[in-house]
Design a protein around this motif. Structure first.
Motif, PDB file in Angstrom:
ATOM      1  N   CYS A   1      -8.654  11.802   2.402  1.00  8.91           N
ATOM      2  CA  CYS A   1      -9.658  11.022   1.656  1.00  8.91           C
ATOM      3  C   CYS A   1      -9.286  10.948   0.183  1.00  8.91           C
ATOM      4  O   CYS A   1      -9.432   9.907  -0.460  1.00  8.91           O
TER       5      CYS A   1
ATOM      6  N   HIS B   1       0.821  -1.208   0.000  1.00  9.02           N
ATOM      7  CA  HIS B   1       0.000   0.000   0.000  1.00  9.02           C
ATOM      8  C   HIS B   1       0.854   1.257   0.000  1.00  9.02           C
ATOM      9  O   HIS B   1       0.457   2.283  -0.587  1.00  9.02           O
TER      10      HIS B   1
ATOM     11  N   SER C   1      -8.731   6.330   5.582  1.00  6.20           N
ATOM     12  CA  SER C   1      -7.546   7.191   5.601  1.00  6.20           C
ATOM     13  C   SER C   1      -7.250   7.659   7.018  1.00  6.20           C
ATOM     14  O   SER C   1      -6.237   7.300   7.605  1.00  6.20           O
TER      15      SER C   1
ATOM     16  N   GLN D   1      -6.523   8.515  -0.337  1.00  4.60           N
ATOM     17  CA  GLN D   1      -7.015   7.159  -0.093  1.00  4.60           C
ATOM     18  C   GLN D   1      -7.848   6.655  -1.266  1.00  4.60           C
ATOM     19  O   GLN D   1      -7.726   5.501  -1.680  1.00  4.60           O
TER      20      GLN D   1
ATOM     21  N   LEU E   1     -10.944   0.205   2.857  1.00  2.00           N
ATOM     22  CA  LEU E   1     -10.851   0.775   1.511  1.00  2.00           C
ATOM     23  C   LEU E   1     -11.409  -0.189   0.461  1.00  2.00           C
ATOM     24  O   LEU E   1     -12.085   0.237  -0.480  1.00  2.00           O
TER      25      LEU E   1
ATOM     26  N   SER F   1      -7.113  -0.490   7.493  1.00  2.00           N
ATOM     27  CA  SER F   1      -7.364   0.590   6.535  1.00  2.00           C
ATOM     28  C   SER F   1      -7.650   0.042   5.139  1.00  2.00           C
ATOM     29  O   SER F   1      -8.590   0.474   4.465  1.00  2.00           O
TER      30      SER F   1
ATOM     31  N   ASN G   1      -3.929   5.012   7.774  1.00  2.00           N
ATOM     32  CA  ASN G   1      -3.616   4.088   6.686  1.00  2.00           C
ATOM     33  C   ASN G   1      -2.137   3.693   6.644  1.00  2.00           C
ATOM     34  O   ASN G   1      -1.747   2.791   5.913  1.00  2.00           O
TER      35      ASN G   1
END
Length: 445
Positions: free
Chosen positions: A408, A164, A370, A411, A386, A382, A375
Motif C-alpha cells: 500500500c 507505472h 497494490s 502504491q 489508484l 490497478s 499492480n
C-alpha cells in the motif's frame, strides 16, 4: 490457453476440492457489490464481482460451464482484497474460495516455459529463502548507491518500461547494505517496565527492502514495554504463494513459521504488514485438514496481533507524541481491515499526535490497487483503481498519507508521483510516523 484435457481435469478437481457448502452460502443478495473495486471499475460487470465469481465457481462444480479462459480471467482480475467479507450477511469466506480455485487452475494447467521459469524462481527459489532475498535486494541497493541509478535516469533508459513501472523505480525505498541486512537482532529488552513478552514476525521484504520500518516497529514495542524475541528460523508468510495458486508451498512456509514461534514463551506474535498479518491469521484454515498441524496452527493464530493493536492495548497513544502542523489521512490495508479486522487502532494512534489534524479519507477502506504483485501483472486495472484513490486522497488536503502495509505504501507513493504531488504530499508507514512523532516530542522537551 488450457487444453480440453486440462479443462476436464480442472473441472474434476473443482468438484473434489471446492467447498460446496461455502459456495451455497452465497445468497446472491448483492451486498458485496458496492464494496468490490473490480466490479465498480469494470463498469459493473457481474463476472467481476464476488457474487459473480462465486456463481462461476459453482457453475464449474456443477458442470454447467467449463473452466475456460473467461473463468480464469475473472478470477485473475480479482484483487483478493476481501472487502466483500465484512459486508456479507451470510459470512461467506470468499478469500478461501478464491485461493482454492486459483490453486486448482494453476496446478493443473501447463504453463509456457518462461512462465514456469519465473514461477519457479519467485515461489521456490527466492521467497522461501531469506538469504537469497537479502542477496537479491542488496543488488537494488548497489544500483542505488553506485551511481548507476543516476546514469539510468539521466540517459532515459527507464522509458523502455511501462509508465507505472518506470515511476515505481522512483519511489522504491533506499535499500540497506547486505551486511546490514545480515546483522539483525534476535532479542531486544523492553525499555522501562516490562509489560509483555512478544515475538516479532519480521517478514521477508519487510526485513530487507523495508528494514528501517522493522527497526521502527521494534523500537515502538520496546518503548511500549515489550521484551522482544525475533526467531531466526522464521520464513516468508506465504501470502504471495497462497494468492497465486501455490498452496502447497504456502503450507510448507506456514509450518516453518509455526515451528519457529511456538517454541517461544510469549504473549503475542506481532506483525507490522497488513498483507502478512492477513495471511498468517488464516494459517488455521490453511492447515485445517492436516491432523498434525491443525491444532498448532490455531494456537499460532490465537497469538497474532498487529502492531497498532498492541500499542493501543499498552496505551502507547497516551505518551506525548507531537509533529509540526500538518494534515494526516489514513489508507487502510485491505487485509488488516478485512481479515484481521483492525481499523480503529491505527486511527486512534494517529489522532493522539499533537499538532496534526486527522482527516478521514472517503472510501479509505477500498483497495488502493497494490494487492501484492497485482499492480505489476494487472497494471491497467490497478492504475484505474489508484487514480480513484488519489482523487479521494487529494480531497482530504492531507500532507501525509499513512498506511500499514508495504505494498500500500509503495502504491500510494506511486499515486503521489503520478499526480505530480511529491513536493506537497508524502506517504509513510504508520510506525515510521509514530517514531517520528515520538522523537520530535523528545527533542522539544
Amino acid at each position: 490457453m488450457t487444453t480440453v484435457k486440462e479443462r476436464e481435469v480442472i473441472q474434476e478437481k473443482f468438484k473434489q476440492q471446492m467447498n460446496e457448502d461455502e459456495l451455497l452460502n452465497c445468497m446472491r443478495c448483492g451486498f458485496c457489490l458496492p464494496s468490490c473495486p473490480t466490479y465498480i471499475e469494470s463498469g459493473y460487470q457481474e463476472s467481476h464481482s464476488p457474487r459473480g465469481r462465486i456463481a462461476l465457481m459453482k457453475a464449474v462444480v456443477d458442470g454447467i460451464i467449463e473452466p475456460d479462459e473467461d473463468v480464469e480471467r475473472s478470477l485473475e482480475l480479482c484483487l483478493g482484497c476481501r472487502a466483500c467479507e465484512p459486508v456479507c450477511p451470510s459470512g461467506v469466506k470468499y478469500g478461501h474460495l478464491l485461493e482454492e480455485a486459483r490453486d486448482i487452475i494453476q496446478q493443473n494447467k501447463k504453463h509456457s516455459l518462461p512462465v514456469r521459469a519465473i514461477r519457479n524462481v519467485v515461489f521456490k527459489g527466492m521467497f522461501p529463502h531469506q538469504n537469497r532475498m537479502r542477496a537479491a535486494t542488496s543488488l537494488l541497493g548497489v544500483y542505488q548507491r553506485s551511481g548507476l541509478q543516476k546514469v539510468v535516469r539521466k540517459t532515459g533508459m527507464l522509458k523502455v518500461l511501462p509508465d507505472h513501472l518506470a515511476t515505481m523505480e522512483k519511489v522504491l525505498p533506499n535499500v540497506p547494505t547486505l551486511k546490514q541486512m545480515k546483522n539483525r537482532p534476535t532479542y531486544l529488552q523492553a525499555q522501562g517496565t516490562q509489560k509483555k513478552r512478544v515475538a516479532f514476525f519480521s517478514g521477508c521484504l519487510m526485513d530487507t527492502m523495508f528494514m528501517g520500518t522493522n527497526d521502527a516497529t521494534t523500537k515502538l514495542l520496546q518503548l511500549a514495554g515489550c521484551e522482544i524475541i525475533i526467531p531466526k528460523t522464521q520464513a516468508c508468510c506465504g501470502a504471495l504463494h497462497g494468492h497465486s495458486g501455490e498452496k502447497a508451498q504456502a503450507k510448507e512456509l506456514a509450518k516453518r513459521n509455526i515451528d519457529a514461534f511456538e517454541k517461544e514463551n510469549i504473549d503475542y506474535i506481532i506483525t507490522n504488514a497488513g498483507g502478512c498479518g492477513g495471511f498468517l491469521i488464516d494459517y488455521d484454515h490453511l492447515l485445517k485438514d492436516d491432523p498434525q498441524w491443525a491444532y498448532r496452527a490455531k494456537a499460532f493464530v490465537a497469538k497474532l496481533k498487529d502492531i497498532s493493536s498492541i500499542l493501543v492495548e499498552l496505551e502507547f497513544h497516551k505518551q506525548l507524541l507531537q509533529l509540526p502542523n500538518q494534515v494526516i489521512t489514513y489508507q487502510d490495508s485491505c487485509h488488516l481491515q478485512n481479515v484481521m479486522r483492525t481499523s480503529g487502532e491505527p486511527r486512534q494512534l494517529l489522532r493522539a499526535i499533537e499538532g496534526v489534524q486527522f482527516t478521514e479519507m472517503k472510501d479509505a477502506d477500498r483497495c488502493c490497487g497494490s494487492a501484492g504483485i497485482y499492480n505489476i501483472v494487472e497494471s491497467d486495472m490497478s492504475m484505474q483503481i489508484l487514480d480513484h484513490k488519489m482523487e479521494q486522497a487529494k480531497a482530504t488536503h492531507a500532507t501525509t498519507i499513512a498506511t500499514a502495509n508495504p505494498g500500500c505504501l509503495l502504491q500510494m507513493k506511486l499515486g503521489i508521483e503520478r499526480e505530480g504531488l511529491s513536493d506537497s504530499i508524502r506517504a509513510v508507514h504508520i510506525v515510521d510516523l509514530l517514531i517520528e512523532a515520538y522523537e520530535y516530542r523528545q527533542k522539544k522537551a
